[in-house]
Design a protein around this motif. Structure first.
Motif, mmCIF file in Angstrom:
data_model
loop_
_atom_site.group_PDB
_atom_site.id
_atom_site.type_symbol
_atom_site.label_atom_id
_atom_site.label_comp_id
_atom_site.label_asym_id
_atom_site.label_seq_id
_atom_site.Cartn_x
_atom_site.Cartn_y
_atom_site.Cartn_z
ATOM 1 N N ASN A 133 2.883 16.029 53.864
ATOM 2 C CA ASN A 133 4.163 15.050 53.945
ATOM 3 C C ASN A 133 4.861 15.410 52.746
ATOM 4 O O ASN A 133 4.647 16.003 51.689
ATOM 5 N N GLY A 134 6.421 15.038 52.829
ATOM 6 C CA GLY A 134 7.355 15.313 51.901
ATOM 7 C C GLY A 134 8.273 14.291 51.833
ATOM 8 O O GLY A 134 8.857 13.854 53.000
ATOM 9 N N ARG A 135 8.839 13.898 50.622
ATOM 10 C CA ARG A 135 10.096 12.830 50.690
ATOM 11 C C ARG A 135 11.135 13.608 49.697
ATOM 12 O O ARG A 135 10.793 14.099 48.660
ATOM 13 N N TYR A 136 12.272 13.589 49.873
ATOM 14 C CA TYR A 136 13.464 14.059 49.466
ATOM 15 C C TYR A 136 14.346 12.790 49.000
ATOM 16 O O TYR A 136 15.092 12.472 49.899
ATOM 17 N N ASP A 137 14.298 12.193 47.932
ATOM 18 C CA ASP A 137 14.952 10.808 47.707
ATOM 19 C C ASP A 137 16.087 11.091 46.434
ATOM 20 O O ASP A 137 15.897 11.879 45.532
ATOM 21 N N GLY A 138 17.050 10.274 47.006
ATOM 22 C CA GLY A 138 18.229 10.433 45.988
ATOM 23 C C GLY A 138 18.693 9.049 45.499
ATOM 24 O O GLY A 138 18.617 7.953 46.457
ATOM 25 N N SER A 139 19.325 8.810 44.338
ATOM 26 C CA SER A 139 19.803 7.503 43.993
ATOM 27 C C SER A 139 20.813 7.637 42.841
ATOM 28 O O SER A 139 20.704 8.187 42.011
ATOM 29 N N SER A 140 21.932 6.743 43.023
ATOM 30 C CA SER A 140 22.941 6.653 42.305
ATOM 31 C C SER A 140 22.446 5.747 41.139
ATOM 32 O O SER A 140 23.438 5.842 40.031
ATOM 33 N N ARG A 141 21.378 5.740 40.871
ATOM 34 C CA ARG A 141 20.988 4.732 39.534
ATOM 35 C C ARG A 141 20.641 5.860 38.420
ATOM 36 O O ARG A 141 20.617 5.282 37.228
ATOM 37 N N PHE A 142 20.609 6.955 38.834
ATOM 38 C CA PHE A 142 20.431 8.072 37.819
ATOM 39 C C PHE A 142 21.622 9.093 37.453
ATOM 40 O O PHE A 142 22.534 9.052 38.360
ATOM 41 N N PRO A 143 21.852 9.841 36.534
ATOM 42 C CA PRO A 143 22.766 10.743 36.183
ATOM 43 C C PRO A 143 22.843 11.769 37.223
ATOM 44 O O PRO A 143 22.072 11.920 38.107
ATOM 45 N N VAL A 144 23.866 12.317 37.691
ATOM 46 C CA VAL A 144 24.284 13.129 38.421
ATOM 47 C C VAL A 144 23.322 14.315 38.642
ATOM 48 O O VAL A 144 22.907 14.596 39.601
ATOM 49 N N ASP A 145 22.963 14.954 37.643
ATOM 50 C CA ASP A 145 21.947 15.851 37.533
ATOM 51 C C ASP A 145 20.579 15.732 37.523
ATOM 52 O O ASP A 145 19.496 16.442 37.697
ATOM 53 N N GLN A 146 20.305 14.423 37.615
ATOM 54 C CA GLN A 146 18.742 13.849 37.825
ATOM 55 C C GLN A 146 18.524 12.763 38.919
ATOM 56 O O GLN A 146 17.747 12.055 39.114
ATOM 57 N N GLN A 147 19.697 12.636 40.085
ATOM 58 C CA GLN A 147 19.698 11.866 40.915
ATOM 59 C C GLN A 147 18.794 12.330 41.974
ATOM 60 O O GLN A 147 18.015 11.272 42.815
ATOM 61 N N TRP A 148 18.353 13.468 42.118
ATOM 62 C CA TRP A 148 17.434 13.758 43.295
ATOM 63 C C TRP A 148 15.979 14.030 43.085
ATOM 64 O O TRP A 148 15.636 14.878 41.836
ATOM 65 N N GLY A 149 15.017 13.716 43.697
ATOM 66 C CA GLY A 149 13.636 14.216 43.389
ATOM 67 C C GLY A 149 12.884 14.396 44.625
ATOM 68 O O GLY A 149 12.999 13.785 45.800
#
Length: 193
Positions: free
Chosen positions: A31-47
């Protein structure tokens, strides 16, 4: 409208799951998830948060000669995976000025005032929970008695908590950020008839 506030944020994500079973004995899942959120700085938005699990149905092996009224089935399991938590208020990484009415009347009016921004953390990113699990499932008495047991170790890293204590002379409270880690371990057992 005076006295109101608006917050906006965006989230995006994609996930996948791959299952494989060989002769109903060996089971594998990715399984895998690639999530992004604008609640974080641009260089740390994706995990990226992957996981893998495997199972071995021992009772389906040719060498298994146990009678069904003793052990009707038995499966050994193991898994390792991670999940991200981005549940924080928007704008926590930005220096925001507070704007309000002054408490003093000047020239017959209450004038606007601007306050200094609160301190911000040096970085802000996803809180990550990683779990390692070992389990066993079996059935007895022709499957009427069922047992499920798991032992797990869960590590949560980059927890969003209050920052380190600052000296009083600093003049402001410590900003919240990714300052803590935690490890928990335990077991779960289910017995049913």
């Amino acid at each position: 409208k005076p006295g109101s506030s608006v917050t906006r944020w965006k989230t995006a994500g994609a996930s996948f799951r791959l299952n494989y079973g060989f002769h109903d004995r060996y089971l594998l899942e990715f399984n895998g998830r690639y999530d992004g959120s604008s609640r974080f700085p641009v260089d740390q938005q994706w995990g990226f948060f992957p996981s893998v699990s495997a199972g071995w149905r021992l009772s389906e092996e040719p060498f298994w000669n146990m009678a069904n009224n003793v052990f009707s089935d038995i499966k050994l399991r193991a898994s390792y995976g991670s999940l991200g938590n981005g549940n924080i208020s928007p704008y926590q990484f930005l220096e925001l000025l507070s704007i309000g009415n002054s408490g003093r009347v000047l020239d017959g009016e209450l004038n606007k005032r601007t306050g200094a921004p609160a301190p911000i953390p040096t970085g802000l990113t996803w809180e990550k929970a990683t779990t390692l699990d070992f389990g066993i499932d079996f059935g007895m008495v022709n499957g009427k008695l069922r047992f499920n047991g798991d032992y797990y170790v869960r590590k949560t890293t980059d927890m969003y908590v209050a920052g380190p204590t600052l000296p009083e002379i600093f003049g402001a409270t410590s900003p919240k950020g990714n300052y803590a880690d935690m490890t928990t371990e335990g077991f779960e057992v289910t017995l049913s008839w």
